[in-house]
Design a protein around this motif. Sequence first.
Motif, PDB file in Angstrom:
ATOM      1  N   GLY A 235       0.857  -1.189   0.000  1.00  0.00           N
ATOM      2  CA  GLY A 235       0.000   0.000   0.000  1.00  0.00           C
ATOM      3  C   GLY A 235       0.885   1.227   0.000  1.00  0.00           C
ATOM      4  O   GLY A 235       2.095   1.106  -0.113  1.00  0.00           O
ATOM      5  N   PRO A 236       0.283   2.415   0.098  1.00  0.00           N
ATOM      6  CA  PRO A 236       1.074   3.655   0.092  1.00  0.00           C
ATOM      7  C   PRO A 236       1.760   3.899   1.443  1.00  0.00           C
ATOM      8  O   PRO A 236       1.500   3.183   2.411  1.00  0.00           O
ATOM      9  N   ASP A 237       2.648   4.888   1.499  1.00  0.00           N
ATOM     10  CA  ASP A 237       3.221   5.320   2.782  1.00  0.00           C
ATOM     11  C   ASP A 237       2.267   6.299   3.454  1.00  0.00           C
ATOM     12  O   ASP A 237       1.639   7.117   2.782  1.00  0.00           O
ATOM     13  N   VAL A 238       2.183   6.216   4.779  1.00  0.00           N
ATOM     14  CA  VAL A 238       1.486   7.266   5.524  1.00  0.00           C
ATOM     15  C   VAL A 238       2.532   8.354   5.749  1.00  0.00           C
ATOM     16  O   VAL A 238       3.532   8.148   6.422  1.00  0.00           O
ATOM     17  N   PHE A 239       2.311   9.490   5.111  1.00  0.00           N
ATOM     18  CA  PHE A 239       3.350  10.490   4.918  1.00  0.00           C
ATOM     19  C   PHE A 239       3.003  11.749   5.710  1.00  0.00           C
ATOM     20  O   PHE A 239       1.949  12.364   5.496  1.00  0.00           O
ATOM     21  N   PHE A 240       3.890  12.142   6.615  1.00  0.00           N
ATOM     22  CA  PHE A 240       3.620  13.282   7.492  1.00  0.00           C
ATOM     23  C   PHE A 240       3.927  14.607   6.785  1.00  0.00           C
ATOM     24  O   PHE A 240       4.949  14.737   6.118  1.00  0.00           O
ATOM     25  N   ILE A 241       3.050  15.561   6.985  1.00  0.00           N
ATOM     26  CA  ILE A 241       3.184  16.871   6.348  1.00  0.00           C
ATOM     27  C   ILE A 241       3.504  17.926   7.398  1.00  0.00           C
ATOM     28  O   ILE A 241       2.735  18.152   8.336  1.00  0.00           O
ATOM     29  N   ASP A 242       4.655  18.612   7.218  1.00  0.00           N
ATOM     30  CA  ASP A 242       5.047  19.638   8.195  1.00  0.00           C
ATOM     31  C   ASP A 242       4.257  20.931   8.031  1.00  0.00           C
ATOM     32  O   ASP A 242       3.852  21.544   9.008  1.00  0.00           O
ATOM     33  N   ARG A 243       4.093  21.344   6.779  1.00  0.00           N
ATOM     34  CA  ARG A 243       3.408  22.610   6.524  1.00  0.00           C
ATOM     35  C   ARG A 243       2.377  22.439   5.423  1.00  0.00           C
ATOM     36  O   ARG A 243       2.637  21.817   4.413  1.00  0.00           O
ATOM     37  N   HIS A 244       1.234  23.045   5.669  1.00  0.00           N
ATOM     38  CA  HIS A 244       0.111  22.935   4.738  1.00  0.00           C
ATOM     39  C   HIS A 244      -0.384  24.337   4.421  1.00  0.00           C
ATOM     40  O   HIS A 244      -0.706  25.092   5.341  1.00  0.00           O
ATOM     41  N   PHE A 245      -0.391  24.683   3.144  1.00  0.00           N
ATOM     42  CA  PHE A 245      -0.928  25.984   2.742  1.00  0.00           C
ATOM     43  C   PHE A 245      -2.299  25.772   2.121  1.00  0.00           C
ATOM     44  O   PHE A 245      -2.520  24.816   1.380  1.00  0.00           O
ATOM     45  N   ILE A 246      -3.216  26.660   2.433  1.00  0.00           N
ATOM     46  CA  ILE A 246      -4.527  26.588   1.796  1.00  0.00           C
ATOM     47  C   ILE A 246      -4.904  27.951   1.208  1.00  0.00           C
ATOM     48  O   ILE A 246      -4.413  28.982   1.665  1.00  0.00           O
ATOM     49  N   HIS A 247      -5.728  27.914   0.178  1.00  0.00           N
ATOM     50  CA  HIS A 247      -6.237  29.156  -0.395  1.00  0.00           C
ATOM     51  C   HIS A 247      -7.740  28.992  -0.635  1.00  0.00           C
ATOM     52  O   HIS A 247      -8.306  27.931  -0.368  1.00  0.00           O
ATOM     53  N   GLU A 248      -8.361  30.025  -1.155  1.00  0.00           N
ATOM     54  CA  GLU A 248      -9.823  30.059  -1.183  1.00  0.00           C
ATOM     55  C   GLU A 248     -10.469  29.058  -2.149  1.00  0.00           C
ATOM     56  O   GLU A 248     -11.613  28.680  -1.964  1.00  0.00           O
ATOM     57  N   VAL A 249      -9.734  28.621  -3.186  1.00  0.00           N
ATOM     58  CA  VAL A 249     -10.404  27.839  -4.225  1.00  0.00           C
ATOM     59  C   VAL A 249     -10.505  26.341  -3.909  1.00  0.00           C
ATOM     60  O   VAL A 249     -11.547  25.733  -4.096  1.00  0.00           O
ATOM     61  N   THR A 250      -9.427  25.747  -3.420  1.00  0.00           N
ATOM     62  CA  THR A 250      -9.469  24.287  -3.248  1.00  0.00           C
ATOM     63  C   THR A 250      -9.760  23.834  -1.813  1.00  0.00           C
ATOM     64  O   THR A 250      -9.734  22.644  -1.536  1.00  0.00           O
TER      65      THR A 250
ATOM     66  N   SER B 195      -5.572  14.935   9.778  1.00  0.00           N
ATOM     67  CA  SER B 195      -4.582  14.018  10.357  1.00  0.00           C
ATOM     68  C   SER B 195      -3.132  14.407  10.092  1.00  0.00           C
ATOM     69  O   SER B 195      -2.224  13.710  10.508  1.00  0.00           O
ATOM     70  N   GLN B 196      -2.939  15.521   9.371  1.00  0.00           N
ATOM     71  CA  GLN B 196      -1.581  15.993   9.061  1.00  0.00           C
ATOM     72  C   GLN B 196      -0.793  14.992   8.215  1.00  0.00           C
ATOM     73  O   GLN B 196       0.429  15.072   8.120  1.00  0.00           O
ATOM     74  N   CYS B 197      -1.503  14.026   7.619  1.00  0.00           N
ATOM     75  CA  CYS B 197      -0.835  13.031   6.787  1.00  0.00           C
ATOM     76  C   CYS B 197      -1.608  12.839   5.490  1.00  0.00           C
ATOM     77  O   CYS B 197      -2.789  13.145   5.409  1.00  0.00           O
ATOM     78  N   ILE B 198      -0.905  12.314   4.482  1.00  0.00           N
ATOM     79  CA  ILE B 198      -1.589  11.811   3.296  1.00  0.00           C
ATOM     80  C   ILE B 198      -1.029  10.428   2.979  1.00  0.00           C
ATOM     81  O   ILE B 198       0.005  10.039   3.503  1.00  0.00           O
ATOM     82  N   MET B 199      -1.716   9.709   2.117  1.00  0.00           N
ATOM     83  CA  MET B 199      -1.257   8.383   1.714  1.00  0.00           C
ATOM     84  C   MET B 199      -0.536   8.552   0.385  1.00  0.00           C
ATOM     85  O   MET B 199      -1.167   8.933  -0.596  1.00  0.00           O
ATOM     86  N   GLN B 200       0.754   8.283   0.367  1.00  0.00           N
ATOM     87  CA  GLN B 200       1.535   8.532  -0.844  1.00  0.00           C
ATOM     88  C   GLN B 200       2.477   7.410  -1.181  1.00  0.00           C
ATOM     89  O   GLN B 200       3.304   7.028  -0.349  1.00  0.00           O
ATOM     90  N   PRO B 201       2.401   6.885  -2.394  1.00  0.00           N
ATOM     91  CA  PRO B 201       3.469   5.991  -2.836  1.00  0.00           C
ATOM     92  C   PRO B 201       4.706   6.844  -3.150  1.00  0.00           C
ATOM     93  O   PRO B 201       4.573   7.986  -3.590  1.00  0.00           O
ATOM     94  N   LYS B 202       5.885   6.314  -2.894  1.00  0.00           N
ATOM     95  CA  LYS B 202       7.106   7.101  -3.103  1.00  0.00           C
ATOM     96  C   LYS B 202       7.458   7.184  -4.593  1.00  0.00           C
ATOM     97  O   LYS B 202       7.546   6.156  -5.257  1.00  0.00           O
ATOM     98  N   PRO B 203       7.659   8.413  -5.113  1.00  0.00           N
ATOM     99  CA  PRO B 203       8.012   8.538  -6.536  1.00  0.00           C
ATOM    100  C   PRO B 203       9.437   8.061  -6.824  1.00  0.00           C
ATOM    101  O   PRO B 203      10.223   7.857  -5.897  1.00  0.00           O
ATOM    102  N   LYS B 204       9.759   7.913  -8.108  1.00  0.00           N
ATOM    103  CA  LYS B 204      11.122   7.578  -8.511  1.00  0.00           C
ATOM    104  C   LYS B 204      11.974   8.847  -8.467  1.00  0.00           C
ATOM    105  O   LYS B 204      11.456   9.945  -8.336  1.00  0.00           O
TER     106      LYS B 204
END
Lengths: 198, 467
Positions: free
Chosen positions: B24-39, B158-167
């Motif tokens: 499965g993917p990695d549970v990947f921790f995110i240090d900083r998250h930016f948000i804006h009005e559209v998404t 959860s401050q995380c996303i599920m991500q497979p590691k890219p090449k």
Amino acid sequence: MAYDKFTVLKSTAVPMPIENVDTDQIIPARFLKATKREGFGDNLFRDWRYNVDNTPKQDFVLNNPIYSGEILVGGKNFGSGSSREHAAWAIYDYGFRCVVSSFFADIFKNNSLNIGILPVQVSPEFLDKIFTAIEADPKTELEVNLPEQTITIVATGEKESFDINGYKKHNLMNGFDDIDYLQSMKAEIETFAAGRLY
Amino acid sequence: MSNTPSTLFDKVWDAHVVRKIEDGPDVFFIDRHFIHEVTSPVAFLGLQNRGINVMFSERTFATADHNTPTINQHLPVEDPLSANQLKALEQNSAKYGISHWGLGNPKNGIVHVVGPENGITLPGMTIVCGDSHTSTHGAFGAIAFGIGTSEVEMVLSSQCIMQPKPKKMRINVNGALNKGVTPKDVILYIISKLTTAGATGYFVEYAGDVFENMSMEGRMTVCNMSIEMGARGGMIAPDETTYAYIKGREKAPQGEAWDKALAYWKTLKTDEGASFDVEYNYNAADIEPMITYGTNPGMGIGITKNIPLSTEVEGGKSTYEKSLNYMGFHEGEQMLGKKVDYVFIGSCTNGRIEDFRAFASIIKGRKKADNVTAWIVPGSHIVERQIREEGILDVLTEAGFQLRQPGCSACLAMNDDKIPAGKYAVSTSNRNFEGRQGPGARTLLASPLVAAAAAVTGVVTDPREFI
Ligand code: SF4
């Protein structure tokens, strides 16, 4: 979306021995404009199920009262076509929890797993056995056992194993999607975060 | 710690894996998250429906940029849909305790400009935002990439996303850059070589003299456009230039925390002998000021070159012809001398102070061409202030230009800043897709120097004439 846990499902099944059932048939494009996720079951297989004047087509399997249950058994290459998740929503919303086929389109399979439907891929021979059994007796029950990854024709005891990705299996058995999965890890994430430099 | 040599990317990625899921993917921790009005509004709606909270509100930062007006920002926003989204961002931020730099806030600006500028972006971090040009932050040696709305919901909850590691891919550019060649030209050159899908599935590390000698602003320009060749993101190892840029910025670590951070940052480089899935090498000397002639960022050439013949390009002839048709160009033609109607300088690619300095260096003592409408849009209020303080505003005004207020503006034309159908715009932004800058708009991507040369002559001009 939260959905019910999936462990062992014993149910009669609805047979649809048609190959290449595509997402446009499962839910026609004109029903995609809704902004909520509920209500798609009413339009599941809309154009196979209803005439233009909205009267039910008597010869379509969903309109035949002798067939019922939470398992849909389809022909080869089920769910081909677009990536619309709405197709899986419609199947779930109608009341199916499991789709059996000898081959699934990739995206449909993923979408299904993400929203709590178990796609069970069986051999072409086993699929034929299921269709034959249901044809002989519409009250034929199937037992889908997720922990053991088996599907059984209850009356005859004939059984086959199926594959599923370990992560998705865990999610289904716990009624989780990715967000729920992450929620279940909060303590672990909490500890991880505490160890970060920033 | 093992002694196997590893890459900068591996070091940062592996340090953020909370859990590895088997097949499965990695549970990947995110240090900083930016948000804006559209998404963000739909993601907040999802949280609300599930009845869950934001896990670490202090790790998310909100700024309004995508559909904000660039004039009269003190007045209510006229477009009701935009106004709604801006209000939702403000309310959601307030509700969940997220710091929000809305319109009028002195720190407001384009998300990828304000993050670094305020010391929020640091080396070794993982950074995400619901905008594909999040790769900009990779300039600091961070792993930064754009995410979808459902992932925004994951990070909030959860401050995380599920991500497979890219090449892994490394792109080396060595040697000295020619006169008039800027970081924008370097990345447009790389994309023209690799094509828009050339790095799909990869995370890129940029290495070599050219990037080592580049300013932070320049490195951000390069990393920003990584996504235009299909890469998940791009990054550059932090060094003295990086530390000097960060030091003293508002949210940057200070005192003891700084020392600790610095010690960590110094470990963030690719070890000798570490391996990449693929590697490319280019010569700085081969790069000249670039301009695009087609409808994707890979369709770029040196400004003195002719538009390639359909027989010289890879891919379908009909797609190529469709593209040139849209642009109103013919194969084999020269780009120099082509009429320009609009000039846009701004966006998260080239909306930083260095870009306005470059623009001003050519404008100074000259006049805006009469046939050109110019939109000069700083990436943030802080950039706007610098423009004033450094006297660049005076240079602009004397040459007949006006300065607008910060925002994404004509980069994606969600607000009123749309290039009219059929008109040609030399733009310092990142995408020249059909209709990107307005329905029917024809975009020529280029550096601030090329934009400045076009702004004073009214035609596509080699900026080296003015240097
Ligand atoms: S300036 Fe353009 S690319 Fe950058 S954040 Fe705004 S819309 Fe996205």
